[in-house]
Design a protein around this motif. Structure first.
Motif, PDB file in Angstrom:
ATOM      1  N   GLU A 164      42.243  24.427  38.522  1.00  0.00           N
ATOM      2  CA  GLU A 164      41.244  24.049  37.508  1.00  0.00           C
ATOM      3  C   GLU A 164      39.935  24.799  37.712  1.00  0.00           C
ATOM      4  N   THR A 165      39.461  24.844  38.945  1.00  0.00           N
ATOM      5  CA  THR A 165      38.140  25.407  39.215  1.00  0.00           C
ATOM      6  C   THR A 165      38.128  26.923  39.140  1.00  0.00           C
ATOM      7  N   SER A 166      39.241  27.567  39.443  1.00  0.00           N
ATOM      8  CA  SER A 166      39.285  29.033  39.442  1.00  0.00           C
ATOM      9  C   SER A 166      39.613  29.612  38.071  1.00  0.00           C
ATOM     10  N   TYR A 167      39.962  28.759  37.115  1.00  0.00           N
ATOM     11  CA  TYR A 167      40.333  29.241  35.779  1.00  0.00           C
ATOM     12  C   TYR A 167      39.153  29.912  35.082  1.00  0.00           C
ATOM     13  N   VAL A 168      39.413  31.057  34.477  1.00  0.00           N
ATOM     14  CA  VAL A 168      38.404  31.768  33.692  1.00  0.00           C
ATOM     15  C   VAL A 168      39.070  32.233  32.400  1.00  0.00           C
ATOM     16  N   TYR A 169      38.427  31.981  31.271  1.00  0.00           N
ATOM     17  CA  TYR A 169      38.960  32.430  29.983  1.00  0.00           C
ATOM     18  C   TYR A 169      38.540  33.876  29.745  1.00  0.00           C
ATOM     19  N   VAL A 170      39.493  34.740  29.457  1.00  0.00           N
ATOM     20  CA  VAL A 170      39.184  36.162  29.227  1.00  0.00           C
ATOM     21  C   VAL A 170      39.870  36.721  27.987  1.00  0.00           C
ATOM     22  N   ALA A 171      40.651  35.924  27.284  1.00  0.00           N
ATOM     23  CA  ALA A 171      41.549  36.434  26.240  1.00  0.00           C
ATOM     24  C   ALA A 171      40.838  37.228  25.159  1.00  0.00           C
ATOM     25  N   THR A 172      39.631  36.833  24.775  1.00  0.00           N
ATOM     26  CA  THR A 172      38.961  37.523  23.671  1.00  0.00           C
ATOM     27  C   THR A 172      37.679  38.222  24.123  1.00  0.00           C
ATOM     28  N   LYS A 173      37.611  38.570  25.411  1.00  0.00           N
ATOM     29  CA  LYS A 173      36.447  39.296  25.914  1.00  0.00           C
ATOM     30  C   LYS A 173      36.771  40.785  26.042  1.00  0.00           C
ATOM     31  N   SER A 174      35.796  41.640  25.719  1.00  0.00           N
ATOM     32  CA  SER A 174      36.040  43.082  25.781  1.00  0.00           C
ATOM     33  C   SER A 174      36.191  43.570  27.214  1.00  0.00           C
ATOM     34  N   LYS A 175      35.529  42.886  28.151  1.00  0.00           N
ATOM     35  CA  LYS A 175      35.652  43.216  29.566  1.00  0.00           C
ATOM     36  C   LYS A 175      36.153  41.975  30.306  1.00  0.00           C
ATOM     37  N   PRO A 176      37.476  41.845  30.408  1.00  0.00           N
ATOM     38  CA  PRO A 176      38.052  40.629  31.011  1.00  0.00           C
ATOM     39  C   PRO A 176      37.848  40.571  32.515  1.00  0.00           C
ATOM     40  N   GLU A 177      36.675  40.085  32.915  1.00  0.00           N
ATOM     41  CA  GLU A 177      36.353  39.986  34.335  1.00  0.00           C
ATOM     42  C   GLU A 177      36.263  38.524  34.745  1.00  0.00           C
ATOM     43  N   GLY A 178      36.443  38.281  36.029  1.00  0.00           N
ATOM     44  CA  GLY A 178      36.221  36.944  36.555  1.00  0.00           C
ATOM     45  C   GLY A 178      37.432  36.297  37.197  1.00  0.00           C
ATOM     46  N   ARG A 179      38.636  36.739  36.832  1.00  0.00           N
ATOM     47  CA  ARG A 179      39.831  36.151  37.445  1.00  0.00           C
ATOM     48  C   ARG A 179      40.135  36.917  38.726  1.00  0.00           C
ATOM     49  N   GLU A 180      39.807  36.333  39.862  1.00  0.00           N
ATOM     50  CA  GLU A 180      39.899  37.049  41.128  1.00  0.00           C
ATOM     51  C   GLU A 180      40.988  36.511  42.049  1.00  0.00           C
ATOM     52  N   LEU A 181      41.131  35.189  42.128  1.00  0.00           N
ATOM     53  CA  LEU A 181      42.097  34.606  43.047  1.00  0.00           C
ATOM     54  C   LEU A 181      43.518  35.058  42.702  1.00  0.00           C
ATOM     55  N   GLU A 182      44.221  35.572  43.713  1.00  0.00           N
ATOM     56  CA  GLU A 182      45.594  36.023  43.510  1.00  0.00           C
ATOM     57  C   GLU A 182      46.594  35.172  44.292  1.00  0.00           C
ATOM     58  N   ARG A 183      46.245  34.799  45.507  1.00  0.00           N
ATOM     59  CA  ARG A 183      47.152  33.999  46.327  1.00  0.00           C
ATOM     60  C   ARG A 183      46.371  32.889  47.036  1.00  0.00           C
ATOM     61  N   VAL A 184      46.895  31.680  46.929  1.00  0.00           N
ATOM     62  CA  VAL A 184      46.277  30.526  47.577  1.00  0.00           C
ATOM     63  C   VAL A 184      47.315  29.874  48.482  1.00  0.00           C
ATOM     64  N   THR A 185      46.977  29.746  49.757  1.00  0.00           N
ATOM     65  CA  THR A 185      47.842  29.075  50.724  1.00  0.00           C
ATOM     66  C   THR A 185      47.294  27.684  50.998  1.00  0.00           C
ATOM     67  N   ILE A 186      48.118  26.683  50.792  1.00  0.00           N
ATOM     68  CA  ILE A 186      47.757  25.305  51.146  1.00  0.00           C
ATOM     69  C   ILE A 186      48.365  25.034  52.510  1.00  0.00           C
ATOM     70  N   ALA A 187      47.527  24.771  53.491  1.00  0.00           N
ATOM     71  CA  ALA A 187      47.983  24.565  54.867  1.00  0.00           C
ATOM     72  C   ALA A 187      48.002  23.082  55.199  1.00  0.00           C
ATOM     73  N   VAL A 188      49.151  22.593  55.631  1.00  0.00           N
ATOM     74  CA  VAL A 188      49.301  21.192  56.040  1.00  0.00           C
ATOM     75  C   VAL A 188      49.731  21.158  57.509  1.00  0.00           C
ATOM     76  N   PRO A 189      49.220  20.211  58.279  1.00  0.00           N
ATOM     77  CA  PRO A 189      49.585  20.143  59.698  1.00  0.00           C
ATOM     78  C   PRO A 189      51.024  19.695  59.913  1.00  0.00           C
TER      79      PRO A 189
END
Length: 496
Positions: free
Chosen positions: A124-149
């Motif tokens: 939710e927090t990393s979501y960025v809308y870029v569909a109708t922008k001329s310079k689609p910037e802002g979507r950076e996160l590619e891989r998220v690891t959830i670590a559990v003990p």
């Protein structure tokens, strides 16, 4: 964005190469000997950090930590709600930092609720809308690891459900955020077809001629004022035997709502592109079903059109005939959502459903009643209402049951038809639900009014994707309850 689940304690997490490490610290954390635990302990002793939800301590290049950035996030008592707040704050702080690989280390006693919260809050927090922008910037996160003990196996089911739900929520947000000149009824039909082809669903998209043959006079009346042709979308997910009655989801698909002849004020009318959020939530839920493949049957029904004023548009005072045969006096053309939903609810009867849930940005009155925290929930069936309430609580996608007393229907009486489409200002969300209830008497039914929760205005303007989380959780619970219902019968047969 790819999510993965790994078994790491905080000492292991410190050794992982990534752009940022987020460590969640609870109020009763005893601490460890690893660099991040020591940093958190020292900061607490000095008064520079306290592990309350949303409180952060950020550091750069900590000795003994492979990640470039470290964010220590307070998680309060470690409950799912507190973990959600912690992850939202931490990921929000990293949004503009060029972070592509992120590791989130959950507290030592994290359960399934915390795992679900971490995944959905990150998405939710990393979501960025870029569909109708001329310079689609802002979507950076590619891989998220959830670590559990603890063992990954113990949390796998919760993790997979959360990941699938996150995909569905993002799909709904993307559709909801599209401008109305792109997200037309035709586009919604095309998106449904693409989704069906990719996931193996059945899909049927009906146009004006087919809808007219079905006798959907109420739906057609709303669509008359627009040059965009209406679409009636039917999706079917088959995860169980054909003999199992399906759950039917009905989503309001008004792709732009000017109010019609009863035209809305100009300020914030642009936000009426979000009036198809019910439809987007149904499509988002089906996107999640494609990921999760639960063992149950689900039907999605979406009546989609625009509500605009022109010479052919319906007028206050018009009397229209619904698919059910009931006549409706139109007193306000801006109360159009219930007019398209009533025909869809009648159409749902042909599936002999186990339950029907309609989802709609239906009334401003619900926003006044509940704000943007909880969706309004109305139901003719106590068991269905409890299941939806429990699903919303589990998914952190809250709803609140509202009344359906018969007396609220008095305001819908009219001298000129079977029912009027509005009942005045008092209890507006309830009278709208009472209108819909007239068309949903042949099955267990619930109505979710998401007018206050489907999108945000102001600087944070955009779709929230709600209530996809609630709907997916409800459907998964129905799969589980069906399996539980079969188990005792098998045991009894074996005993004989």
């Amino acid at each position: 964005m790819d999510f993965e689940l790994k078994t790491f304690d905080l000492a292991d997490a410190c050794r992982q190469k990534c752009d940022a490490l987020v460590a969640l610290v609870t109020e009763d954390a005893s601490g460890g000997a690893d660099p991040v635990s020591r940093l958190a302990q020292d900061a607490r002793k000095s008064g520079d950090f306290e592990p309350k939800p949303g409180k952060l301590l950020q550091a750069w290049r900590v000795d003994g930590v492979a990640a470039k950035r470290v964010v220590i996030a307070g998680a309060g008592d470690g409950s799912g709600k507190r973990v959600q707040a912690a992850v939202q704050a931490a990921v929000g702080a990293l949004r503009t930092k060029g972070v592509k690989r992120l590791l989130i280390a959950l507290p030592a006693d994290a359960g399934d609720e915390a795992v679900r919260a971490a995944v959905t809050a990150t998405a939710e927090t990393s979501y960025v809308y870029v569909a109708t922008k001329s310079k689609p910037e802002g979507r950076e996160l590619e891989r998220v690891t959830i670590a559990v003990p603890a063992s990954v196996t113990a949390h796998r089911q919760a993790f997979d459900a959360a990941r699938g739900t996150a995909v569905g929520i993002e799909f709904a947000r993307e559709l909801g955020n599209l401008p109305p000149n792109l997200a037309t009824p035709t586009r919604l039909g095309e998106e449904a077809k693409k989704l069906a082809k990719a996931q193996g669903f059945r899909c049927e998209v009906l146009g004006p001629k087919e809808v007219e043959k079905l006798g959907m006079g109420s739906f057609m009346a709303v669509a008359r004022g627009s040059e965009e042709p209406l679409r009636f979308i039917v999706l079917q997910y088959r995860g169980a035997a054909d003999s199992q009655a399906p759950v039917v989801l009905v989503g309001k698909g008004i792709t732009f709502d000017s109010g019609g002849i009863s035209i809305k004020p100009a300020p914030e009318m642009d936000e009426m592109k979000f009036d198809m959020s019910g439809a987007a939530s149904v499509l988002g839920t089906f996107r999640a079903l494609g990921e999760l493949k639960p063992k149950l049957n689900v039907v999605g029904i979406i009546p989609a059109c625009e509500n605009l004023p022109d010479g052919r548009a319906m007028k206050p005072g018009d009397v229209i005939t619904s698919m059910s045969g009931q006549t409706i006096e139109v007193l306000n053309t801006d109360a159009e959502g219930r007019l398209i939903l009533c025909d869809a609810l009648t159409y749902a009867e042909r599936f002999k459903p186990r339950a029907v849930v309609d989802i709609a940005t239906l009334t401003g009155a619900c926003v006044i009643a509940l704000g943007g925290v909880r969706s309004g929930m109305f139901s003719s069936d106590d068991a269905l209402a409890r299941a939806l309430q429990d699903a919303g609580d589990a998914a952190f996608d809250l709803c609140w049951r509202m009344p359906l007393d018969d007396e609220y229907a008095e305001g819908l009486k009219t001298n000129f038809a079977d029912v009027a489409n509005v009942g005045g200002r008092p209890a507006g969300s309830v009278t709208a639900a009472k209108f819909l209830q007239r068309f949903a008497g042949k099955y267990p039914w619930a109505h979710l009014d998401i007018a206050g929760t489907a999108w945000k205005g102001g600087g944070a303007k955009g779709s929230t994707g709600r209530p996809v989380g609630l709907l997916v959780q409800y459907l998964l619970s129905q799969q589980d309850s069906a399996a539980a219902a079969k188990a005792p019968r098998r045991k009894a047969a074996a005993a004989r």
